[in-house]
Design a protein around this motif. Structure first.
Motif, PDB file in Angstrom:
ATOM      1  N   MET A 161       0.817  -1.071   0.041  1.00 13.74           N
ATOM      2  CA  MET A 161      -0.061  -0.128   0.033  1.00 13.74           C
ATOM      3  C   MET A 161       0.899   1.298   0.034  1.00 13.74           C
ATOM      4  SD  MET A 161      -2.927   1.262   2.436  1.00 13.74           S
ATOM      5  CE  MET A 161      -4.372   0.064   2.174  1.00 13.74           C
ATOM      6  N   ASP A 162       0.826   2.027  -1.003  1.00  9.34           N
ATOM      7  CA  ASP A 162       1.917   3.115  -1.517  1.00  9.34           C
ATOM      8  C   ASP A 162       1.172   4.271  -0.765  1.00  9.34           C
ATOM      9  OD1 ASP A 162       3.902   4.495  -2.470  1.00  9.34           O
ATOM     10  OD2 ASP A 162       3.485   4.235  -4.371  1.00  9.34           O
ATOM     11  N   ASP A 163       2.145   5.332  -0.374  1.00  6.57           N
ATOM     12  CA  ASP A 163       1.793   6.848  -0.098  1.00  6.57           C
ATOM     13  C   ASP A 163       0.896   6.585   1.277  1.00  6.57           C
ATOM     14  OD1 ASP A 163       3.056   7.433  -2.185  1.00  6.57           O
ATOM     15  OD2 ASP A 163       1.160   7.876  -3.278  1.00  6.57           O
ATOM     16  N   PHE A 164       0.905   5.675   2.068  1.00  7.08           N
ATOM     17  CA  PHE A 164       0.111   5.293   3.274  1.00  7.08           C
ATOM     18  C   PHE A 164       0.257   6.695   4.231  1.00  7.08           C
ATOM     19  CE2 PHE A 164      -1.131   3.765   7.459  1.00  7.08           C
ATOM     20  CZ  PHE A 164      -2.320   3.443   7.246  1.00  7.08           C
ATOM     21  N   ILE A 176       5.174   3.927   3.794  1.00  9.46           N
ATOM     22  CA  ILE A 176       4.944   5.144   4.726  1.00  9.46           C
ATOM     23  C   ILE A 176       5.161   6.351   3.696  1.00  9.46           C
ATOM     24  CG2 ILE A 176       4.978   6.737   6.792  1.00  9.46           C
ATOM     25  CD1 ILE A 176       6.225   3.882   8.294  1.00  9.46           C
ATOM     26  N   ASP A 177       4.200   7.454   3.641  1.00  9.11           N
ATOM     27  CA  ASP A 177       4.324   8.518   2.507  1.00  9.11           C
ATOM     28  C   ASP A 177       5.774   9.411   3.102  1.00  9.11           C
ATOM     29  OD1 ASP A 177       3.359   9.492   0.027  1.00  9.11           O
ATOM     30  OD2 ASP A 177       3.256  11.473   1.462  1.00  9.11           O
ATOM     31  N   ARG A 178       6.556   9.921   2.111  1.00 16.08           N
ATOM     32  CA  ARG A 178       7.489  10.823   2.454  1.00 16.08           C
ATOM     33  C   ARG A 178       7.166  12.002   2.960  1.00 16.08           C
ATOM     34  NH1 ARG A 178       8.790  14.207  -2.719  1.00 16.08           N
ATOM     35  NH2 ARG A 178       7.742  13.018  -4.367  1.00 16.08           N
ATOM     36  N   ALA A 218       9.906   2.802   4.496  1.00 22.09           N
ATOM     37  CA  ALA A 218       9.745   4.163   4.517  1.00 22.09           C
ATOM     38  C   ALA A 218      10.321   4.764   3.234  1.00 22.09           C
ATOM     39  CB  ALA A 218      10.593   4.588   5.857  1.00 22.09           C
ATOM     40  N   GLU A 219       9.598   5.826   2.711  1.00 21.14           N
ATOM     41  CA  GLU A 219      10.189   6.486   1.387  1.00 21.14           C
ATOM     42  C   GLU A 219      10.328   7.912   1.843  1.00 21.14           C
ATOM     43  OE1 GLU A 219       7.059   5.886  -1.731  1.00 21.14           O
ATOM     44  OE2 GLU A 219       6.023   7.590  -0.854  1.00 21.14           O
ATOM     45  N   GLY A 220      11.242   8.392   1.047  1.00 27.53           N
ATOM     46  CA  GLY A 220      11.765   9.824   1.272  1.00 27.53           C
ATOM     47  C   GLY A 220      12.849   9.816   2.414  1.00 27.53           C
TER      48      GLY A 220
END
Ligand code: C2E
Ligand code: MG
Ligand code: MG
Length: 397
Positions: free
Chosen positions: A283-286, A306-308, A340-342
């Motif tokens: 699940m992207d951009d959570f 997890i969204d950046r 975790a992205e970003g």
């Protein structure tokens, strides 16, 4: 307001600045010159340009930090660097810009000949016309849409575990275009379907090659909401992956939180079928949508990204920190892997480790890069000097 395309020129040399503005005006632009980055960056939002000409050495400031600031502002205007610095530095600045998701054009070399400048600006004026659906369809047919790969590492030991495939359009005259410039157009028309399957196929094929070369990695592909709700989605994805002899278990399909919740019955069935076939689902951009915990539990996801927006500013924003910690805890309880992205700094990476996050992705680890450069990044490991446009592979804590 005039309907002329807008040209912004950032150069501390008054002669060059005036020359580029004058020639720009003759080519049909409304041109504005800036001496220093502060005013230039403020104008990006106030009066969005259609073309940027940017000096690499602007007094005290350096052009790379300006590129980074443009990327943070998600600037989509095509831009060209003008500089008298040496060739290698110029091309590495262009590569860095591309990896930051900026639409970099071929650089202008100083001294600038007015005739050459006029030709380049006139061509760019032609190119600043909006992209049409037909252009995109043709580009897909011509193989101009390609994946760039951004590495992901395990937080615990910082070893690469995979990469996310991010679409780029290698445009013959506009340079490398980021998805911000064409994705919406694709989503509105039929192009999103061939684009999605093209990305699945290329990513599956490249990942199979990495594995054959001894890199035990997985690859993630972004799936548009439109595709997930098509009735034959699960079968088509499985077919494409089988056609390149890739293992479904090496593929993660990233679906945005909003898409996953849109049409729950059809989407849940498609996702369940893919999970049964061995694909991982993320699940992207959570955090950017409104899914409830109950929904999250009901959907067959194996990973939560997890969204950046929460991750990158975590250390200066208490709320973002609290949410990230809670989401990681929740995901663990539900048996989901967390990504975790970003991740842009060592401090954030360390905090994520302490929170129990599994995987990290972000500019600290590496920018999105063309396939060959990603393989070189993998092979360089942690021993060699970093290549231009890439963060060095960070040493284990
Ligand atoms: P996403 O899936 O959330 O991808 C992550 C985006 O964040 C990428 O932007 C990546 O370059 C950027 N990013 C990664 N690390 C950092 C960081 O440390 N700091 C900052 N500031 N940004 C970082 P990109 O490549 O421009 O892609 C934007 C979005 O376009 C993606 O967001 C995804 O939703 C969509 N997209 C990209 N490729 C495809 C595709 O093939 N199909 C579909 N349907 N969507 C795609
Ligand atoms: Mg994604
Ligand atoms: Mg994302």
């Amino acid at each position: 307001m005039s309907s002329k395309p807008v040209l912004h020129v950032l150069d501390d040399d008054p002669v060059i600045r005036t020359l580029v503005c004058r020639v720009g005006e003759r080519c049909g632009y409304r041109a504005e010159g800036f001496v220093e980055p502060g005013a230039f960056l403020a104008a990006i939002e106030a009066d969005p340009p259609d073309l940027i000409v940017l000096d690499l050495a602007i007094g005290e400031a350096d052009g790379i930090s300006v590129l980074q600031a443009l990327s943070r502002r998600r600037c989509t205007a095509p831009m060209m660097i003008s500089s008298g610095l040496d060739e290698r530095l110029l091309s590495s600045a262009v590569r860095i810009g591309r990896s930051l998701g900026l639409a970099m054009l071929a650089p202008l070399r100083k001294p600038i000949a007015p005739a050459e400048l006029a030709a380049v600006l006139a061509a760019a004026a032609q190119d600043s016309l909006p992209i049409r659906t037909g252009d995109l369809d043709k580009a897909i047919g011509d193989g101009q849409l390609v994946p760039y790969y951004q590495p992901k590492v395990r937080v615990a030991d910082r070893q690469p575990v995979g990469a996310e495939a991010l679409a780029r359009w290698e445009h013959p005259t506009r340079g490398t275009l980021p998805p911000g410039l064409f994705l919406q157009l694709a989503e509105q028309g039929p192009a999103i379907t061939p684009l999605t399957y093209l990305m699945v196929e290329r990513a599956a094929r490249d990942c199979a090659a990495w594995r054959a070369a001894g890199h035990e990695l997985s690859v993630s592909v972004n799936i548009s909401a439109r595709c997930v709700s098509e009735p034959d989605f699960a079968d088509r994805v499985a077919e494409v992956v089988a056609s390149v002899n890739a293992d479904p278990a090496a593929l993660t399909l990233e679906i945005t939180e909003t898409a996953a919740m849109a049409d729950t019955e059809v989407v849940t069935a498609a996702l369940a079928r893919l999970r049964i076939r061995g694909f991982a689902l993320s699940m992207d951009d959570f955090g950017t949508g409104y899914s409830s915990l109950a929904e999250l539990h009901r959907m067959p996801f194996s990973e939560l990204k997890i969204d950046r927006a929460f991750v990158s500013g975590m250390l200066h924003d208490r709320e973002a920190m609290v949410i990230t910690r809670a989401v990681i805890g929740l995901a663990r309880t539900l048996g989901l892997r967390t990504v975790a992205e970003g991740v842009e700094s060592e401090e954030v990476l360390a905090a994520l480790g302490e929170m129990g996050c599994d995987v990290a992705q972000g500019f600290l680890i590496g920018h999105p890069m063309p396939p060959a450069q990603f393989l070189a990044w993998l092979d360089a490991g942690r021993t060699e000097a970093p290549m231009a446009g890439m963060a060095p592979r960070i040493a284990a804590a």
